[in-house]
Design a protein around this motif. Structure first.
Motif, mmCIF file in Angstrom:
data_model
loop_
_atom_site.group_PDB
_atom_site.id
_atom_site.type_symbol
_atom_site.label_atom_id
_atom_site.label_comp_id
_atom_site.label_asym_id
_atom_site.label_seq_id
_atom_site.Cartn_x
_atom_site.Cartn_y
_atom_site.Cartn_z
ATOM 1 N N THR A 45 -16.312 -24.071 -65.427
ATOM 2 C CA THR A 45 -15.731 -22.981 -64.640
ATOM 3 C C THR A 45 -14.289 -22.655 -65.051
ATOM 4 N N TRP A 46 -13.644 -23.534 -65.773
ATOM 5 C CA TRP A 46 -12.259 -23.308 -66.214
ATOM 6 C C TRP A 46 -12.190 -22.911 -67.679
ATOM 7 N N LYS A 47 -13.313 -23.001 -68.383
ATOM 8 C CA LYS A 47 -13.337 -22.851 -69.834
ATOM 9 C C LYS A 47 -12.716 -21.542 -70.314
ATOM 10 N N GLU A 48 -13.091 -20.423 -69.696
ATOM 11 C CA GLU A 48 -12.581 -19.131 -70.161
ATOM 12 C C GLU A 48 -11.077 -19.025 -70.007
ATOM 13 N N SER A 49 -10.567 -19.361 -68.830
ATOM 14 C CA SER A 49 -9.120 -19.239 -68.623
ATOM 15 C C SER A 49 -8.359 -20.244 -69.486
ATOM 16 N N ALA A 50 -8.889 -21.457 -69.612
ATOM 17 C CA ALA A 50 -8.223 -22.462 -70.447
ATOM 18 C C ALA A 50 -8.214 -22.033 -71.910
ATOM 19 N N GLY A 51 -9.315 -21.443 -72.366
ATOM 20 C CA GLY A 51 -9.381 -20.950 -73.733
ATOM 21 C C GLY A 51 -8.362 -19.849 -73.988
ATOM 22 N N LEU A 52 -8.248 -18.923 -73.043
ATOM 23 C CA LEU A 52 -7.267 -17.846 -73.192
ATOM 24 C C LEU A 52 -5.841 -18.384 -73.195
ATOM 25 N N VAL A 53 -5.566 -19.314 -72.301
ATOM 26 C CA VAL A 53 -4.229 -19.916 -72.250
ATOM 27 C C VAL A 53 -3.923 -20.634 -73.563
ATOM 28 N N ALA A 54 -4.898 -21.374 -74.074
ATOM 29 C CA ALA A 54 -4.712 -22.097 -75.340
ATOM 30 C C ALA A 54 -4.410 -21.133 -76.479
ATOM 31 N N ILE A 55 -5.169 -20.056 -76.561
ATOM 32 C CA ILE A 55 -4.950 -19.072 -77.626
ATOM 33 C C ILE A 55 -3.569 -18.445 -77.506
ATOM 34 N N VAL A 56 -3.173 -18.075 -76.299
ATOM 35 C CA VAL A 56 -1.843 -17.466 -76.097
ATOM 36 C C VAL A 56 -0.746 -18.460 -76.491
ATOM 37 N N LEU A 57 -0.859 -19.710 -76.046
ATOM 38 C CA LEU A 57 0.144 -20.716 -76.411
ATOM 39 C C LEU A 57 0.232 -20.896 -77.925
ATOM 40 N N LEU A 58 -0.911 -21.026 -78.566
ATOM 41 C CA LEU A 58 -0.912 -21.235 -80.016
ATOM 42 C C LEU A 58 -0.358 -20.027 -80.766
ATOM 43 N N ILE A 59 -0.637 -18.832 -80.273
ATOM 44 C CA ILE A 59 -0.070 -17.632 -80.906
ATOM 45 C C ILE A 59 1.445 -17.610 -80.735
ATOM 46 N N ILE A 60 1.930 -17.960 -79.557
ATOM 47 C CA ILE A 60 3.377 -18.008 -79.328
ATOM 48 C C ILE A 60 4.027 -19.042 -80.244
ATOM 49 N N TYR A 61 3.447 -20.241 -80.300
ATOM 50 C CA TYR A 61 4.013 -21.298 -81.149
ATOM 51 C C TYR A 61 3.989 -20.877 -82.622
ATOM 52 N N THR A 62 2.898 -20.254 -83.042
ATOM 53 C CA THR A 62 2.771 -19.830 -84.436
ATOM 54 C C THR A 62 3.770 -18.722 -84.746
ATOM 55 N N TYR A 63 3.924 -17.780 -83.828
ATOM 56 C CA TYR A 63 4.910 -16.714 -84.014
ATOM 57 C C TYR A 63 6.310 -17.307 -84.201
ATOM 58 N N ALA A 64 6.665 -18.273 -83.347
ATOM 59 C CA ALA A 64 8.000 -18.886 -83.440
ATOM 60 C C ALA A 64 8.194 -19.564 -84.798
ATOM 61 N N ILE A 86 1.777 -23.739 -90.049
ATOM 62 C CA ILE A 86 1.303 -22.436 -89.572
ATOM 63 C C ILE A 86 -0.210 -22.331 -89.804
ATOM 64 N N ALA A 87 -0.677 -22.795 -90.968
ATOM 65 C CA ALA A 87 -2.125 -22.814 -91.253
ATOM 66 C C ALA A 87 -2.847 -23.730 -90.268
ATOM 67 N N ARG A 88 -2.230 -24.872 -89.942
ATOM 68 C CA ARG A 88 -2.823 -25.791 -88.960
ATOM 69 C C ARG A 88 -3.029 -25.074 -87.628
ATOM 70 N N ASN A 89 -2.031 -24.319 -87.193
ATOM 71 C CA ASN A 89 -2.170 -23.585 -85.930
ATOM 72 C C ASN A 89 -3.278 -22.543 -86.006
ATOM 73 N N ALA A 90 -3.427 -21.902 -87.171
ATOM 74 C CA ALA A 90 -4.510 -20.928 -87.337
ATOM 75 C C ALA A 90 -5.870 -21.621 -87.187
ATOM 76 N N VAL A 91 -6.000 -22.820 -87.744
ATOM 77 C CA VAL A 91 -7.235 -23.584 -87.607
ATOM 78 C C VAL A 91 -7.461 -23.969 -86.135
ATOM 79 N N LEU A 92 -6.405 -24.361 -85.449
ATOM 80 C CA LEU A 92 -6.530 -24.694 -84.026
ATOM 81 C C LEU A 92 -6.977 -23.482 -83.216
ATOM 82 N N ILE A 93 -6.427 -22.313 -83.540
ATOM 83 C CA ILE A 93 -6.836 -21.090 -82.847
ATOM 84 C C ILE A 93 -8.328 -20.841 -83.079
ATOM 85 N N MET A 94 -8.785 -21.024 -84.316
ATOM 86 C CA MET A 94 -10.218 -20.852 -84.604
ATOM 87 C C MET A 94 -11.057 -21.859 -83.812
ATOM 88 N N GLY A 95 -10.554 -23.090 -83.666
ATOM 89 C CA GLY A 95 -11.259 -24.094 -82.874
ATOM 90 C C GLY A 95 -11.384 -23.683 -81.421
#
Length: 171
Positions: free
Chosen positions: A67-86, A116-125
């Motif tokens: 029941t938390w999977k969708e929101s947790a996935g979105l939060v994870a993607i947003v965090l990883l994009i922010i970290y990767t952008y920085a 940065i590539a590692r974060n891209a792989v994490l986003i794909m995961g």
């Protein structure tokens, strides 16, 4: 595909748990690291780090609960994009000897294009865990138990933030 999804969910959950806990266990190390990025006004850094750590802990639990999977996935993607952008921002500026500030199992490595590539792989995961169904996910009393732990964690973090505010006022 289910075994790949399971593997990604558990691996990412452990990873986010370790980085989220690290932000609280080594709070001031992360304050120093985040200041070096020079992207957040100094007065907000402590709040941002506490928020990032809390969100990382939420993701670590949420990726394992249906029941938390969708929101947790979105939060994870947003965090990883922010970290990767920085990190990309710092690389393009030509910053030298700046660590990623990740902590946890990832550690605090110097920013490179590999990180940065590692974060891209994490986003794909995360995308894999977000898209494909997971029948193994917990649907029993465990989500209630875990959500109670999350509420306790958030309360503890809030109390810590109040303590940090008092320490700042003394200085």
């Amino acid at each position: 595909m289910e075994i790949i999804t399971l593997y990604c969910s558990v691996l990412l959950s452990i990873l986010f748990l370790s980085t989220g806990l690290d932000k609280f266990l080594h709070f001031y190390k992360h304050v120093v690291s985040t200041r070096k990025y020079d992207l957040i006004p100094a007065r907000f850094i402590k709040i941002v780090i506490a928020l990032m750590g809390t969100l990382e802990l939420y993701v670590s639990i949420g990726l394992l609960i249906k029941t938390w999977k969708e929101s947790a996935g979105l939060v994870a993607i947003v965090l990883l994009i922010i970290y990767t952008y920085a990190m990309v921002h710092q690389m393009r500026k030509g910053s030298k000897n700046l660590n990623c500030g990740c902590g946890g199992l990832i550690g605090d490595q110097e920013i490179t294009w590999k990180s940065i590539a590692r974060n891209a792989v994490l986003i794909m995961g995360v995308v894999v865990t977000y898209i494909f169904p997971q029948e193994f996910m917990m649907n029993s009393i465990l989500p209630t138990y875990l959500s109670s732990i999350l509420i306790i964690l958030i309360t503890s973090i809030s109390l810590k933030m109040i303590e940090f505010k008092k320490i700042e006022n003394v200085k």
